[in-house]
Design a protein around this motif. Structure first.
Motif, PDB file in Angstrom:
ATOM      1  N   TYR A  13      18.463  11.674 -13.553  1.00 53.26           N
ATOM      2  CA  TYR A  13      18.010  10.425 -14.159  1.00 53.26           C
ATOM      3  C   TYR A  13      16.801  10.592 -15.060  1.00 53.26           C
ATOM      4  O   TYR A  13      15.995   9.695 -15.194  1.00 53.26           O
ATOM      5  N   ARG A  71      21.621   5.044 -20.485  1.00 55.53           N
ATOM      6  CA  ARG A  71      20.876   4.237 -19.524  1.00 55.53           C
ATOM      7  C   ARG A  71      21.274   4.684 -18.131  1.00 55.53           C
ATOM      8  O   ARG A  71      22.420   5.038 -17.891  1.00 55.53           O
ATOM      9  N   ALA A  90      22.809   4.643 -14.689  1.00 56.44           N
ATOM     10  CA  ALA A  90      23.894   3.864 -14.094  1.00 56.44           C
ATOM     11  C   ALA A  90      23.523   3.545 -12.652  1.00 56.44           C
ATOM     12  O   ALA A  90      23.856   4.282 -11.733  1.00 56.44           O
ATOM     13  N   LEU A  91      22.803   2.453 -12.469  1.00 54.85           N
ATOM     14  CA  LEU A  91      22.285   2.096 -11.156  1.00 54.85           C
ATOM     15  C   LEU A  91      22.928   0.831 -10.586  1.00 54.85           C
ATOM     16  O   LEU A  91      22.508   0.347  -9.535  1.00 54.85           O
ATOM     17  N   THR A  92      23.948   0.302 -11.231  1.00 51.71           N
ATOM     18  CA  THR A  92      24.567  -0.942 -10.805  1.00 51.71           C
ATOM     19  C   THR A  92      25.036  -0.895  -9.358  1.00 51.71           C
ATOM     20  O   THR A  92      24.847  -1.843  -8.607  1.00 51.71           O
ATOM     21  N   ARG A  93      25.642   0.198  -8.952  1.00 49.22           N
ATOM     22  CA  ARG A  93      26.145   0.309  -7.572  1.00 49.22           C
ATOM     23  C   ARG A  93      25.031   0.264  -6.536  1.00 49.22           C
ATOM     24  O   ARG A  93      25.262  -0.056  -5.384  1.00 49.22           O
ATOM     25  N   ALA A 122      22.306  -1.646  -6.906  1.00 46.08           N
ATOM     26  CA  ALA A 122      21.593  -2.920  -7.024  1.00 46.08           C
ATOM     27  C   ALA A 122      21.465  -3.670  -5.698  1.00 46.08           C
ATOM     28  O   ALA A 122      20.390  -4.211  -5.406  1.00 46.08           O
ATOM     29  N   GLY A 152      12.449  -0.691 -14.207  1.00 46.78           N
ATOM     30  CA  GLY A 152      13.872  -0.566 -13.897  1.00 46.78           C
ATOM     31  C   GLY A 152      14.276   0.705 -13.194  1.00 46.78           C
ATOM     32  O   GLY A 152      15.433   0.885 -12.849  1.00 46.78           O
ATOM     33  N   ARG A 176      14.968  -0.993  -7.217  1.00 44.14           N
ATOM     34  CA  ARG A 176      14.331  -0.824  -8.532  1.00 44.14           C
ATOM     35  C   ARG A 176      12.889  -1.261  -8.513  1.00 44.14           C
ATOM     36  O   ARG A 176      12.527  -2.275  -7.932  1.00 44.14           O
TER      37      ARG A 176
END
Length: 165
Positions: free
Chosen positions: A134, A98, A100-103, A105, A114, A110
Motif C-alpha cells: 500500500y 488508490r 483497495a480498502l473497500t472490503r 470498511a 484514508g 481508516r
C-alpha cells in the motif's frame, strides 16, 4: 484515471495502467504515456516497438523522452503551458492506484488521510491484520516489487514474533 483539465474533450482513447494489456491495441497510434515511474517506462518501452525491448534499449533509441507535464487535454491531443500542442491518438495514464480498502470498511480501521494506521505492516486497530503493497504507509516503497519483498519479510518476522510471544 485522474481528473485533468480537458479530459472529457479528448476524442482519442484513454486508458490506465490497470487496464493495459499490451501494445497491439495501440499499433500505429501516437500515444502519450503519462507518469514517471516503472510502469510508465515499461509501457513506453513496450509501445515503442512490437519487439518489447528492455527499457535501456528504448532509452538508447531515444524512445524514452521525459517531457514536462502538459496542462490540459484538447480534442486532438495535449497542450503545454508554453502554448505548444501535441496531437495524439491515445493517452495512457500511469499515475498510480488508490488503495483497495473497500472490503475492510466494515472494520472501521481508516485513520486520517484514508489510510489504515500501522506498525510496520500490522494494523494498529486490528493486530491480526497485516497490509502489504500500500505504498510508503506499509513500508518504504512497498508498492514496488523490491519494497513488497522487504515488507513481506518484515511482516513474516512480525507474525513469528507475535506467535512466539
Amino acid at each position: 484515471m485522474p481528473h485533468y483539465p480537458g479530459r472529457g474533450d479528448f476524442r482519442g482513447r484513454q486508458s490506465h495502467t490497470a487496464t493495459y494489456a499490451g501494445p497491439e491495441p495501440f499499433r500505429g497510434m501516437r500515444v502519450v504515456v503519462v507518469g514517471g515511474g516503472n510502469s510508465a517506462a515499461q509501457i513506453l518501452a513496450e509501445l515503442s516497438t512490437v519487439a518489447v525491448p528492455p527499457v535501456r534499449e528504448a532509452r538508447d533509441r531515444g524512445a524514452l523522452k521525459a517531457e514536462p507535464m502538459f496542462t490540459r487535454l484538447t480534442a486532438a491531443g495535449v497542450a503545454f503551458s508554453d502554448g505548444t500542442t501535441l496531437d495524439c491518438d491515445a493517452v495512457i495514464w500511469c499515475t498510480g492506484f488508490r488503495p483497495a480498502l473497500t472490503r475492510l470498511a466494515p472494520l472501521g480501521l481508516r485513520g486520517p488521510g484514508g489510510t489504515i494506521p500501522v506498525d510496520g505492516t500490522r494494523a494498529l486497530a486490528e493486530p491480526r491484520l497485516h497490509l502489504l503493497g500500500y505504498g510508503d504507509w506499509t513500508g518504504p516503497a512497498s508498492a514496488t516489487l523490491i519494497g513488497a519483498d522487504r515488507s513481506a519479510k518484515a511482516m513474516v518476522a512480525q507474525v513469528i514474533e507475535r506467535l512466539a510471544g
